[in-house]
Write an enzyme that holds these catalytic residues in place. Structure first.
Site, PDB file in Angstrom:
ATOM      1  N   ALA A   1       0.882  -1.128   0.041  1.00 29.42           N
ATOM      2  CA  ALA A   1      -0.060   0.012  -0.057  1.00 29.42           C
ATOM      3  C   ALA A   1       0.814   1.263   0.086  1.00 29.42           C
ATOM      4  O   ALA A   1       0.598   2.144  -0.611  1.00 29.42           O
ATOM      5  CB  ALA A   1      -0.763   0.149   1.237  1.00 29.42           C
ATOM      6  N   CYS A   2       1.800   1.292   0.808  1.00 31.37           N
ATOM      7  CA  CYS A   2       2.823   2.487   0.968  1.00 31.37           C
ATOM      8  C   CYS A   2       4.417   1.763   1.100  1.00 31.37           C
ATOM      9  O   CYS A   2       4.501   1.056   1.933  1.00 31.37           O
ATOM     10  CB  CYS A   2       2.345   3.158   2.105  1.00 31.37           C
ATOM     11  SG  CYS A   2       3.498   4.479   2.227  1.00 31.37           S
ATOM     12  N   PRO A   3       5.300   1.963   0.288  1.00 32.26           N
ATOM     13  CA  PRO A   3       5.125   3.140  -0.768  1.00 32.26           C
ATOM     14  C   PRO A   3       4.470   2.856  -2.112  1.00 32.26           C
ATOM     15  O   PRO A   3       4.505   3.589  -2.905  1.00 32.26           O
ATOM     16  CB  PRO A   3       6.709   3.224  -0.821  1.00 32.26           C
ATOM     17  CG  PRO A   3       7.408   1.959  -0.686  1.00 32.26           C
ATOM     18  CD  PRO A   3       6.385   1.180   0.411  1.00 32.26           C
TER      19      PRO A   3
END
Lengths: 79, 379
Positions: A16-18
């Site tokens: 999801a992140c990064p």
């Protein structure tokens, strides 16, 4: 495409992140010229975002393919 | 027979893991059946999210630094002696002084470091805030800034992906409080085609930036900086001018990782659920050091440490474990001086930011003080 040898796989599924595009940029920056990179992403948005960046930055966009619940995007670093 | 655990790295991941192990394995550690050795290159432990507040004079440097030995359970042996070689095949870590640490289980928590030298002109032409010295330098530059264009640009990869946004929003409030908004133009750039990797955060940011008059450009990956002309050029072929440039320099892992042949650019190949080094069941990798496509952030280090401590405890005391890491990350995000939002996500659940509120801002400020309990393995 079937004859193309993948040099590096970036498995960004579940990131999801990064996120997949950030992982692809990181990989392209670190790779040697001539490297063929396959990005795996579970986000459909990557199928438009990644080719858009590849073209803008002047690398070679090879292909996008839908797999079982994820997408494969292939790019070659040419400069 | 003694079981030897060596933890390389005294940042959040290494410290939390060590303290949890010392508590979970209290009987074994106090009876000498388990020995926990921590090897680190720094006698001090810094709460790194605090740099953001140092920049705006909201926190003093000494408030975010503690002695490492004061944070560790007294049963943990601390060696401030940088690791220079990790030899997995012979199960030994060698330090700068020449000391050798044999291990049965190794935890690699060597973290990441900024490498501004990887972008031409960055070191000479840019401010950043990812260590104390640079945070204080930026603080002084902002205090003396008389007006003009402040440009922000991010290197890849970098830790704490929300920090660039937090800095931008806090700068807006900083200049607002000093009645300087009519003299300052904030200009934010970002590597991908939105303002943050998380789409809901990006969508919300666009509205806030437009309301506050903050300019932005996307698909901007800095390639070189010309400090003489105050110009930055991107990989994508764009060029932007500035009066002050603030960047998040690109990051690499620790030098000892590359020197030991453990991973390119200092990132170690890691099983995303078991957190073991690929091919080595007795070697765990946590925090920024992993090559898992997940946020390099203190929160990630914290939750991974919980998992590794539980896994090692179960394996040592009971022989095996089913405990795995689910990709959990939790982040508070400052949206100015008075409000903050909050996100959490894991491998299967995408983030959904909550509306910014004063309460979340105060929770973040509260956690900044409570962090020392997290480091001690209590919270």
């Amino acid at each position: 495409m079937s004859d193309l040898k993948i040099d590096q796989v970036v498995d960004a599924r579940g990131s999801a992140c990064p996120g997949p595009l950030m992982e692809l940029i990181k990989a392209v920056k670190a790779a040697e010229v001539g490297t063929v990179i396959e990005l795996l992403s579970a986000e459909k948005g990557t199928t438009t975002d990644a080719p858009a960046w590849i073209k803008k930055v002047g690398q070679e966009y090879i292909s996008t393919a839908e797999k079982d619940g994820y997408w494969s995007i292939v790019v070659k670093k040419i400069k | 027979m003694t079981t030897r655990i060596v933890i390389v790295g005294g940042g959040s991941a290494g410290t939390i893991t060590a303290n949890l192990l010392a508590r979970n394995l209290y009987k074994e550690v106090t009876s000498g059946k388990v020995v926990i050795n921590m090897i680190t290159d720094n006698p001090d432990h810094t709460y790194q999210p605090g740099y953001l507040y140092v920049v705006f004079d909201k926190v003093r440097p000494d408030e975010i630094v503690r002695k490492q030995k004061d944070l560790l359970d007294p049963h943990i042996n601390l060696f401030v002696d940088p690791a220079v070689k990790i030899d997995r095949d012979n199960r030994v870590v060698v330090t700068k002084s020449g000391r050798q640490f044999d291990y049965d289980y190794l935890v690699i928590a060597t973290g990441s470091r900024i490498v501004p030298e990887d972008i031409p002109g960055l070191k000479e032409g840019s401010y950043w805030f990812y260590d104390m010295q640079s945070a204080l330098r930026l603080r002084e530059a902002l205090m003396n800034f008389n007006g003009g264009k402040i440009l922000l640009s991010m290197g890849i990869p970098h830790k704490c992906p929300v920090a660039p946004l937090e800095l931008t929003f806090m700068m807006y409030d900083y200049f607002k409080e000093r009645n300087m908004l009519d003299k300052v133009q904030l200009h934010y750039t970002y590597p991908i085609n939105r303002l943050h990797v998380l789409e809901p955060v990006s969508d919300w940011t666009i509205g806030e930036f437009e309301r506050k008059g903050i300019k932005y450009d996307t698909f901007f990956n800095m390639e070189e900086i010309d400090p003489a002309k105050n110009v930055i050029r991107s990989m994508e072929g764009d060029e932007l001018g500035y009066d002050m440039l603030i960047t998040i320099p690109p990051h690499k892992g620790a030098q000892v990782i590359e020197d030991s042949g453990l991973g390119k650019n200092g990132w170690v190949s890691t099983d995303r659920r078991k957190l073991i080094n690929t091919g080595y069941d007795n070697v765990y990798v946590i925090g920024d050091t992993t090559d898992i496509p997940i946020s390099k952030a203190g929160s990630t280090a914290h939750f991974q440490s919980d998992v590794v401590a539980e896994r090692l405890t179960s394996i040592i005391s009971q022989g095996d474990t089913v405990i795995e890491y689910d990709g959990k990350v939790v982040c508070f995000v400052e949206t100015g001086f008075d409000e903050a939002t909050y996100i959490w996500f894991n491998y299967n659940t995408p983030p959904k930011p909550t509306p910014p509120s004063r309460m979340l801002h105060w929770m973040k400020l509260g956690y900044n003080r409570l962090y020392w309990l997290t480091a001690r393995g209590i919270l």
